[in-house]
Design a protein around this motif. Structure first.
Motif, PDB file in Angstrom:
ATOM      1  N   ILE A 181       0.849  -1.197   0.000  1.00 40.54           N
ATOM      2  CA  ILE A 181       0.000   0.000   0.000  1.00 40.54           C
ATOM      3  C   ILE A 181       0.880   1.241   0.000  1.00 40.54           C
ATOM      4  CG2 ILE A 181      -1.753   1.308   1.265  1.00 40.54           C
ATOM      5  CD1 ILE A 181      -2.710  -1.293   2.491  1.00 40.54           C
ATOM      6  N   ASP A 182       0.549   2.172  -0.901  1.00 40.77           N
ATOM      7  CA  ASP A 182       1.275   3.447  -0.953  1.00 40.77           C
ATOM      8  C   ASP A 182       0.559   4.443  -0.040  1.00 40.77           C
ATOM      9  OD1 ASP A 182       2.430   5.917  -1.600  1.00 40.77           O
ATOM     10  OD2 ASP A 182       2.948   5.196  -3.602  1.00 40.77           O
ATOM     11  N   MET A 183       1.252   4.825   1.052  1.00 46.40           N
ATOM     12  CA  MET A 183       0.647   5.711   2.042  1.00 46.40           C
ATOM     13  C   MET A 183       0.808   7.185   1.693  1.00 46.40           C
ATOM     14  SD  MET A 183      -0.619   3.546   4.135  1.00 46.40           S
ATOM     15  CE  MET A 183      -1.105   4.694   5.411  1.00 46.40           C
ATOM     16  N   GLY A 184       1.565   7.468   0.640  1.00 48.93           N
ATOM     17  CA  GLY A 184       1.743   8.857   0.237  1.00 48.93           C
ATOM     18  C   GLY A 184       2.830   9.566   1.018  1.00 48.93           C
ATOM     19  N   LYS A 185       2.884  10.858   0.897  1.00 54.08           N
ATOM     20  CA  LYS A 185       3.916  11.650   1.560  1.00 54.08           C
ATOM     21  C   LYS A 185       3.722  11.651   3.071  1.00 54.08           C
ATOM     22  CE  LYS A 185       4.566  14.782  -2.362  1.00 54.08           C
ATOM     23  NZ  LYS A 185       4.513  16.176  -2.838  1.00 54.08           N
ATOM     24  N   GLY A 186       4.818  11.811   3.776  1.00 50.77           N
ATOM     25  CA  GLY A 186       4.754  11.916   5.230  1.00 50.77           C
ATOM     26  C   GLY A 186       4.641  10.586   5.945  1.00 50.77           C
ATOM     27  N   PHE A 187       4.823   9.481   5.218  1.00 45.21           N
ATOM     28  CA  PHE A 187       4.733   8.164   5.847  1.00 45.21           C
ATOM     29  C   PHE A 187       5.955   7.938   6.727  1.00 45.21           C
ATOM     30  CE2 PHE A 187       5.291   3.418   5.374  1.00 45.21           C
ATOM     31  CZ  PHE A 187       4.322   3.110   6.314  1.00 45.21           C
ATOM     32  N   GLU A 201       2.796   2.219  12.778  1.00 52.22           N
ATOM     33  CA  GLU A 201       2.237   1.601  13.979  1.00 52.22           C
ATOM     34  C   GLU A 201       0.718   1.745  14.021  1.00 52.22           C
ATOM     35  OE1 GLU A 201       4.308   3.406  17.206  1.00 52.22           O
ATOM     36  OE2 GLU A 201       6.241   2.443  16.728  1.00 52.22           O
ATOM     37  N   GLU A 202       0.200   2.873  13.534  1.00 60.72           N
ATOM     38  CA  GLU A 202      -1.251   3.061  13.476  1.00 60.72           C
ATOM     39  C   GLU A 202      -1.874   2.111  12.448  1.00 60.72           C
ATOM     40  OE1 GLU A 202      -1.791   7.144  12.580  1.00 60.72           O
ATOM     41  OE2 GLU A 202      -1.128   7.869  14.539  1.00 60.72           O
ATOM     42  N   VAL A 203      -1.188   1.960  11.300  1.00 60.56           N
ATOM     43  CA  VAL A 203      -1.673   1.047  10.265  1.00 60.56           C
ATOM     44  C   VAL A 203      -1.639  -0.395  10.786  1.00 60.56           C
ATOM     45  CG1 VAL A 203      -1.238   0.127   7.950  1.00 60.56           C
ATOM     46  CG2 VAL A 203      -0.973   2.574   8.390  1.00 60.56           C
ATOM     47  N   ASP A 204      -0.608  -0.717  11.570  1.00 59.03           N
ATOM     48  CA  ASP A 204      -0.496  -2.056  12.144  1.00 59.03           C
ATOM     49  C   ASP A 204      -1.743  -2.423  12.943  1.00 59.03           C
ATOM     50  OD1 ASP A 204       1.934  -2.592  11.050  1.00 59.03           O
ATOM     51  OD2 ASP A 204       3.103  -2.129  12.840  1.00 59.03           O
ATOM     52  N   LYS A 205      -2.266  -1.465  13.689  1.00 60.44           N
ATOM     53  CA  LYS A 205      -3.451  -1.721  14.515  1.00 60.44           C
ATOM     54  C   LYS A 205      -4.659  -2.093  13.649  1.00 60.44           C
ATOM     55  CE  LYS A 205      -2.014   1.380  18.251  1.00 60.44           C
ATOM     56  NZ  LYS A 205      -2.337   2.629  19.013  1.00 60.44           N
ATOM     57  N   LYS A 218      -9.130   6.174   6.604  1.00 62.83           N
ATOM     58  CA  LYS A 218      -8.449   6.853   7.706  1.00 62.83           C
ATOM     59  C   LYS A 218      -7.427   7.860   7.199  1.00 62.83           C
ATOM     60  CE  LYS A 218      -5.789   6.002  11.937  1.00 62.83           C
ATOM     61  NZ  LYS A 218      -6.644   6.863  12.770  1.00 62.83           N
ATOM     62  N   TYR A 219      -6.722   7.500   6.119  1.00 66.71           N
ATOM     63  CA  TYR A 219      -5.645   8.368   5.635  1.00 66.71           C
ATOM     64  C   TYR A 219      -5.991   9.040   4.301  1.00 66.71           C
ATOM     65  CZ  TYR A 219      -3.036   6.071   9.310  1.00 66.71           C
ATOM     66  OH  TYR A 219      -2.627   5.607  10.542  1.00 66.71           O
ATOM     67  N   LYS A 220      -7.269   8.917   3.894  1.00 64.14           N
ATOM     68  CA  LYS A 220      -7.750   9.586   2.682  1.00 64.14           C
ATOM     69  C   LYS A 220      -6.875   9.263   1.474  1.00 64.14           C
ATOM     70  CE  LYS A 220      -9.962  13.393   5.166  1.00 64.14           C
ATOM     71  NZ  LYS A 220      -9.871  12.737   6.482  1.00 64.14           N
ATOM     72  N   LEU A 221      -6.689   7.977   1.245  1.00 61.10           N
ATOM     73  CA  LEU A 221      -5.867   7.530   0.131  1.00 61.10           C
ATOM     74  C   LEU A 221      -6.712   7.381  -1.132  1.00 61.10           C
ATOM     75  CD1 LEU A 221      -3.835   4.689   1.919  1.00 61.10           C
ATOM     76  CD2 LEU A 221      -3.222   7.106   1.700  1.00 61.10           C
ATOM     77  N   LYS A 222      -6.038   7.342  -2.271  1.00 58.54           N
ATOM     78  CA  LYS A 222      -6.720   7.121  -3.545  1.00 58.54           C
ATOM     79  C   LYS A 222      -6.907   5.624  -3.779  1.00 58.54           C
ATOM     80  CE  LYS A 222      -4.761  11.293  -5.642  1.00 58.54           C
ATOM     81  NZ  LYS A 222      -3.932  11.840  -6.751  1.00 58.54           N
ATOM     82  N   ASP A 223      -7.775   5.293  -4.740  1.00 57.81           N
ATOM     83  CA  ASP A 223      -8.042   3.884  -5.033  1.00 57.81           C
ATOM     84  C   ASP A 223      -6.796   3.150  -5.508  1.00 57.81           C
ATOM     85  OD1 ASP A 223     -10.676   4.122  -4.306  1.00 57.81           O
ATOM     86  OD2 ASP A 223     -11.386   4.546  -6.352  1.00 57.81           O
ATOM     87  N   ASN A 224      -5.908   3.873  -6.225  1.00 60.71           N
ATOM     88  CA  ASN A 224      -4.700   3.226  -6.743  1.00 60.71           C
ATOM     89  C   ASN A 224      -3.587   3.119  -5.694  1.00 60.71           C
ATOM     90  OD1 ASN A 224      -3.914   5.863  -6.549  1.00 60.71           O
ATOM     91  ND2 ASN A 224      -3.344   6.106  -8.710  1.00 60.71           N
ATOM     92  N   ALA A 225      -3.915   3.442  -4.444  1.00 59.12           N
ATOM     93  CA  ALA A 225      -2.917   3.319  -3.374  1.00 59.12           C
ATOM     94  C   ALA A 225      -2.598   1.853  -3.084  1.00 59.12           C
ATOM     95  CB  ALA A 225      -3.421   4.006  -2.097  1.00 59.12           C
ATOM     96  N   LEU A 226      -3.515   0.956  -3.469  1.00 59.35           N
ATOM     97  CA  LEU A 226      -3.232  -0.472  -3.360  1.00 59.35           C
ATOM     98  C   LEU A 226      -2.324  -0.845  -4.540  1.00 59.35           C
ATOM     99  CD1 LEU A 226      -3.763  -3.121  -1.846  1.00 59.35           C
ATOM    100  CD2 LEU A 226      -5.745  -3.478  -3.313  1.00 59.35           C
ATOM    101  N   VAL A 227      -1.029  -0.751  -4.297  1.00 57.98           N
ATOM    102  CA  VAL A 227      -0.048  -0.882  -5.378  1.00 57.98           C
ATOM    103  C   VAL A 227      -0.030  -2.290  -5.960  1.00 57.98           C
ATOM    104  CG1 VAL A 227       2.399  -0.700  -5.972  1.00 57.98           C
ATOM    105  CG2 VAL A 227       1.361   0.931  -4.376  1.00 57.98           C
ATOM    106  N   SER A 228       0.004  -3.307  -5.094  1.00 60.90           N
ATOM    107  CA  SER A 228       0.063  -4.684  -5.593  1.00 60.90           C
ATOM    108  C   SER A 228      -0.489  -5.653  -4.571  1.00 60.90           C
ATOM    109  CB  SER A 228       1.511  -5.072  -5.944  1.00 60.90           C
ATOM    110  OG  SER A 228       2.304  -5.093  -4.773  1.00 60.90           O
ATOM    111  N   GLN A 229      -0.900  -6.797  -5.087  1.00 61.62           N
ATOM    112  CA  GLN A 229      -1.399  -7.880  -4.248  1.00 61.62           C
ATOM    113  C   GLN A 229      -1.017  -9.183  -4.928  1.00 61.62           C
ATOM    114  OE1 GLN A 229      -5.626  -7.785  -3.428  1.00 61.62           O
ATOM    115  NE2 GLN A 229      -5.681  -9.993  -3.015  1.00 61.62           N
TER     116      GLN A 229
END
Length: 288
Positions: A42-48, A54-58, A99-110
């Protein structure tokens, strides 16, 4: 040092016995690379950063408590799980996206990793270990003597067992970088051991008439400073990599264990084993 051989052997034996007992009872905690499963990026964008991770881990732990996460680069996070399905991955991604207002293409790969690949990795790792061990035994036997080679191989097996014991005791997830780390440990440990053996060989001509124990002690003392300095400088680098480069922690952590174990075995395992072999040969000659 040689006089306290029983103490050094006992310390290692305690760790190995505990580790192998737990290994037999629980087994190793094989990661996705061996058991198979899904890898999601997942691409979290700038400021990651680590705090956001740790928040994403939860969020991820709600769907799979045993999932592992790593910071892939400055903006991306890798999630490894052998439990998540396509449905739960979509739900998990939607939670993170909202939660982080990501775009649909933030799911880079699976991608999915099959357990057959894990079996192939284990088989190749065992072959690599066997070939490397035989090659080193032959080289040391030709360069020095067979007893040096046997002692060096005992030290290498010690390092592998100690590393496996730590992973078994603490149930640390074991992935493919572990194999690369183990092979690196073999090379590092044998190098440190050969330095001591080379000094023993030099001192054999200078210290004729001395007891085997005195010869080994003097050689270890002469190389001790070099060994400590080498270990510390290497450890500083690897620990820094482990702390500041999360994406390679699966490789750096076993390397840290192996380097410490390798330094210990070169001094407190390999040399005493060589002394024991030499003394046994002397006793057999005397008996004959």
């Amino acid at each position: 040092m040689i006089q306290k051989t029983k103490i050094w052997f006992s310390l290692s034996l305690i760790i190995i016995v505990i580790g192998m007992t737990l290994l037999g009872a629980k087994g190793l905690n094989y990661g996705i690379d061996f058991k198979g499963g899904n890898i999601v990026t997942i691409d979290m964008g700038k400021g990651f950063n680590q705090n956001i991770k740790e928040e994403v881990d939860k969020i991820i732990k709600k769907y799979d408590p045993n999932a592992t996460t790593n910071i892939a680069n400055e903006t991306q996070i890798d999630i490894k799980s052998n439990v998540l399905t396509n449905d739960t991955i979509n739900k998990m991604f939607n939670d993170v996206k909202q939660k982080y207002k990501l775009k649909d293409n933030a799911l880079v790969s699976q991608s999915n990793v099959g357990p057959a690949i894990g079996k192939e990795l284990k088989d190749k790792a065992l072959k690599a270990f066997g070939i490397a061990t035989i090659a080193m035994l032959i080289y040391i036997a030709m360069r020095f003597e067979l007893k040096f080679g046997i002692a060096a191989i005992v030290a290498l097996v010690h390092d592998i067992l100690i590393t496996l014991s730590v992973y078994a005791i603490f149930q640390i997830p074991l992935n493919s970088p572990f194999i690369a780390a183990i092979l690196t440990i073999l090379g590092y440990s044998i190098n440190d051991t050969i330095v001591i053996f080379d000094r023993i060989r030099e001192n054999k001509n200078k210290m004729r008439g001395k007891k085997i124990e005195e010869l080994a002690n003097e050689s270890i003392t002469q190389t001790m400073t070099r060994s400590i300095n080498t270990v510390l400088t290497t450890l500083f680098t690897i620990v820094a990599v482990y702390v500041f480069v999360p994406s390679v922690r699966d490789f750096a952590f076993p390397l840290i264990i192996g380097i410490v174990s390798g330094a210990y075995s070169s001094i407190f395992i390999a040399s005493p084993v060589w002394v024991m072999l030499k003394k046994r040969k002397s006793k057999n000659k005397a008996a004959a």
